[in-house]
Design an enzyme around this catalytic site. Sequence first.
Site, PDB file in Angstrom:
ATOM      1  N   TRP A   1      13.971 -11.350  66.361  1.00 43.73           N
ATOM      2  CA  TRP A   1      12.636 -10.846  66.732  1.00 43.73           C
ATOM      3  C   TRP A   1      12.672  -9.365  67.110  1.00 43.73           C
ATOM      4  CZ3 TRP A   1      10.878 -15.621  70.164  1.00 43.73           C
ATOM      5  CH2 TRP A   1      10.603 -16.692  69.314  1.00 43.73           C
TER       6      TRP A   1
ATOM      7  N   GLU B   1      20.493  -1.312  63.135  1.00 38.57           N
ATOM      8  CA  GLU B   1      19.572  -0.553  63.994  1.00 38.57           C
ATOM      9  C   GLU B   1      20.290  -0.059  65.240  1.00 38.57           C
ATOM     10  OE1 GLU B   1      16.517  -3.541  64.094  1.00 38.57           O
ATOM     11  OE2 GLU B   1      15.977  -3.050  62.029  1.00 38.57           O
TER      12      GLU B   1
ATOM     13  N   GLU C   1      23.547  -7.192  55.570  1.00 33.97           N
ATOM     14  CA  GLU C   1      22.206  -6.620  55.624  1.00 33.97           C
ATOM     15  C   GLU C   1      22.264  -5.205  55.064  1.00 33.97           C
ATOM     16  OE1 GLU C   1      19.545  -8.642  58.722  1.00 33.97           O
ATOM     17  OE2 GLU C   1      20.692  -7.160  59.817  1.00 33.97           O
TER      18      GLU C   1
ATOM     19  N   GLY D   1      13.989 -10.760  59.888  1.00 32.78           N
ATOM     20  CA  GLY D   1      13.329  -9.907  60.875  1.00 32.78           C
ATOM     21  C   GLY D   1      11.832 -10.152  60.858  1.00 32.78           C
ATOM     22  N   GLY D   2      11.087  -9.246  60.214  1.00 33.67           N
ATOM     23  CA  GLY D   2       9.618  -9.276  60.222  1.00 33.67           C
ATOM     24  C   GLY D   2       9.001 -10.637  59.960  1.00 33.67           C
TER      25      GLY D   2
HETATM   26  P1  13P Z   1      13.496  -7.511  58.029  1.00 34.08           P
HETATM   27  O1  13P Z   1      13.526  -8.949  57.645  1.00 34.08           O
HETATM   28  O2  13P Z   1      12.294  -7.120  58.836  1.00 34.08           O
HETATM   29  O3  13P Z   1      13.756  -6.607  56.867  1.00 34.08           O
HETATM   30  O4  13P Z   1      14.741  -7.296  59.050  1.00 34.08           O
HETATM   31  C1  13P Z   1      15.990  -7.751  58.673  1.00 34.08           C
HETATM   32  C2  13P Z   1      16.891  -7.631  59.825  1.00 34.08           C
HETATM   33  O5  13P Z   1      17.240  -6.541  60.248  1.00 34.08           O
HETATM   34  C3  13P Z   1      17.311  -8.871  60.482  1.00 34.08           C
HETATM   35  O6  13P Z   1      18.318  -8.625  61.420  1.00 34.08           O
END
Ligand code: 13P
Length: 253
Positions: A10, A99, A169, A235-236
């Site tokens: 999240w 990130e 990722e 993620g999103g």
């Molecule tokens: P998204 O699914 O928003 O691209 O993010 C992926 C992510 O960084 C999951 O850790």
Amino acid sequence: MAKRIIIANWKMNLLRDEAKELTNHIVNNIAVSDLKSVDVILAPTFICLEPVGEIIENSGIELCAQNVFWEESGAYTGEISADMLLDLGCSWVIIGHSERRYALGETNSMINDKIVFSLKKGLKVVFCIGERIEEKNQGKTLNVIKKQVEIGLNGVNNKLFDNIIFAYEPVWAIGTGITAEPEQASSVHGSIKKFISERFNCHISKIRVLYGGSVNSDNIDSLISQSNIDGVLVGGASLDKKSFLEIIKSSGV
Ligand code: 13P
């Protein structure tokens, strides 16, 4: 076939009431049969670990933190310890997310300290790896990943590999809406598995690699059907009730 693993990251989203509402919805709408073939793990923010943990207790869904520090306790302002996470009911922690690597300066060596300490404490680790767009364009994807893995796992006993999941990722696919081609992702996963099994002398079947980067309910089928993709880190789309439940349903074996 091994159970697939679906993790909701999240990130820095949802206030406590919003997190509780989403968690209640997931718990109330997930079928017992889904959890027979899929492991579901939620990674809320630190402030939501406790309320989310209370809701998922006895549901079969597991709790994951998004970060941890590598010292037992002490004068480390703003950090959180493994004991604190265990105290809140976490069984997992995400380490090495891009990130944190690129916005907060986490190095491979810091990530290694976190992995070693977390495993020692009994937390299971979701170890994130992946290349940036310029590295991909220069054909350096596997070199970058090998370095991340080599340094990140320094000193880790291969007997602990049951307690580590890798999450590939590609940085260029995170939050961009651009997903790696499923075949391309699967081929990178295959190379990651081969490298780890040879380098750390571990049977390839023990190495589980999830894919992360713009996973959603439209692309999940094509990703999860790839033989080397053992699950997804979302993620999103994990913030959207309907999408996340669809991702879980589609991932059932
Ligand atoms: P998204 O699914 O928003 O691209 O993010 C992926 C992510 O960084 C999951 O850790």
